[in-house]
Scaffold this active site. Structure first.
Site, PDB file in Angstrom:
ATOM      1  N   ARG A   1       0.984  -1.289   0.011  1.00  0.00           N
ATOM      2  CA  ARG A   1       0.027   0.007   0.149  1.00  0.00           C
ATOM      3  C   ARG A   1       0.917   1.201   0.062  1.00  0.00           C
ATOM      4  O   ARG A   1       1.675   1.408   1.119  1.00  0.00           O
ATOM      5  CB  ARG A   1      -0.950   0.110   1.443  1.00  0.00           C
ATOM      6  CG  ARG A   1      -1.897   1.330   1.236  1.00  0.00           C
ATOM      7  CD  ARG A   1      -3.243   1.026   2.209  1.00  0.00           C
ATOM      8  NE  ARG A   1      -2.536   0.868   3.562  1.00  0.00           N
ATOM      9  CZ  ARG A   1      -3.397   0.405   4.710  1.00  0.00           C
ATOM     10  NH1 ARG A   1      -4.562   0.021   4.329  1.00  0.00           N
ATOM     11  NH2 ARG A   1      -3.001   0.541   5.792  1.00  0.00           N
TER      12      ARG A   1
ATOM     13  N   SER B   1     -12.592  -3.816   0.439  1.00  0.00           N
ATOM     14  CA  SER B   1     -12.963  -3.326   1.889  1.00  0.00           C
ATOM     15  C   SER B   1     -14.294  -2.984   2.037  1.00  0.00           C
ATOM     16  O   SER B   1     -14.779  -2.362   1.172  1.00  0.00           O
ATOM     17  CB  SER B   1     -11.931  -1.956   2.096  1.00  0.00           C
ATOM     18  OG  SER B   1     -10.686  -2.393   2.112  1.00  0.00           O
TER      19      SER B   1
ATOM     20  N   LYS C   1      -5.935   4.090  10.206  1.00  0.00           N
ATOM     21  CA  LYS C   1      -6.832   4.716   9.640  1.00  0.00           C
ATOM     22  C   LYS C   1      -7.820   5.349  10.716  1.00  0.00           C
ATOM     23  O   LYS C   1      -8.929   4.745  11.177  1.00  0.00           O
ATOM     24  CB  LYS C   1      -7.627   4.009   8.786  1.00  0.00           C
ATOM     25  CG  LYS C   1      -6.753   3.319   7.428  1.00  0.00           C
ATOM     26  CD  LYS C   1      -7.518   2.910   6.509  1.00  0.00           C
ATOM     27  CE  LYS C   1      -7.117   2.340   5.345  1.00  0.00           C
ATOM     28  NZ  LYS C   1      -7.956   2.027   4.075  1.00  0.00           N
TER      29      LYS C   1
END
Length: 233
Positions: free
Chosen positions: A60, A128, A157
């Site tokens: 990522r 997700s 997050k």
């Protein structure tokens, strides 16, 4: 008899048909997040994690241009292939089509159905989700597995909605494809996530911020194994 909407692929047009090919066998899905590397070389770190038993890796990098990400995948891909591990890239379906095993898509990324058209049936697609509706739509559109979360509050997050174990369990019951629990997972929460129905756990900071990431990955794999045995899996 109602016709299936044209925008959706026919049933069975996903990636690998075998459910075991759609999830890490040992239950650990590592998110190799560039923002958590802290200046470490991604390839050197990954090599140690693969030696520790990591089988699925999502790379990522939300900041770099496609060219930079492609160059990094060019370094990471051979390591994963040599170890028999899967390499998934976050968000960038075009790069997934060219050089890795699949793509993982967030809510604001390319729709799963479009990614499936781009990648064809041979690549993995993860989505997700944080609601049952999202899970059902992603599966119908061609996702091979789901990342459900955040199960717990997570520093990775901070703005993510928190499902809790009950929300995770609802998604796992509704989905007909593997569900990986993500968000605030560490060794103390592995058993609860698997008991809720998750087929595995996804971690980023729990491993990448550990003093010894490879040792922590190994301990997580061992904890998943214990939890599976205790649950009769």
């Amino acid at each position: 008899m109602r016709r299936r909407p044209r925008s959706l692929p026919p049933r069975g047009a996903h990636g690998p048909a075998d459910q075991n090919a759609r999830r890490p066998r040992n239950g650990l899905y590592l998110v190799l997040d560039r923002d958590l590397l802290g200046g470490r070389d991604a390839a050197a770190l990954l090599e140690s994690l693969l030696a520790a038993g990591v089988e699925w890796v999502q790379y990522r990098d939300k900041r770099s241009a496609d060219r930079e990400v492609a160059a990094e995948l060019g370094r990471l891909g051979p390591l994963c292939r040599a170890a028999g591990a899967k390499l998934i890239v976050n968000d960038r379906a075009a790069l997934a089509a060219a050089c890795v095993d699949g793509v993982h898509l967030g809510a604001s990324d390319m729709p799963v159905v479009d990614a499936r058209r781009t990648l064809g049936p041979g690549k993995l697609i993860g989505g997700s989700v944080d609601t049952v509706g999202e899970a059902l739509r992603a599966a119908a559109a061609g996702a091979d597995y789901l990342g459900a979360g955040a199960v717990f509050p997570t520093a990775t997050k901070k703005d993510a909605a928190v499902l809790g174990l009950d929300g995770l369990a609802r998604i796992c019951r509704a989905a007909k494809i593997p569900v990986v629990a993500i968000g605030g997972i560490d060794r103390t929460r592995v058993a609860a996530a698997l008991a809720a129905g998750a087929s595995g756990i996804a971690v980023a900071s729990a491993v990448l911020r550990a003093g010894d990431p490879a040792a922590e990955a190994r301990l997580l794999i061992e904890e998943i194994g214990r939890a599976r045995r205790a649950g009769g899996r």
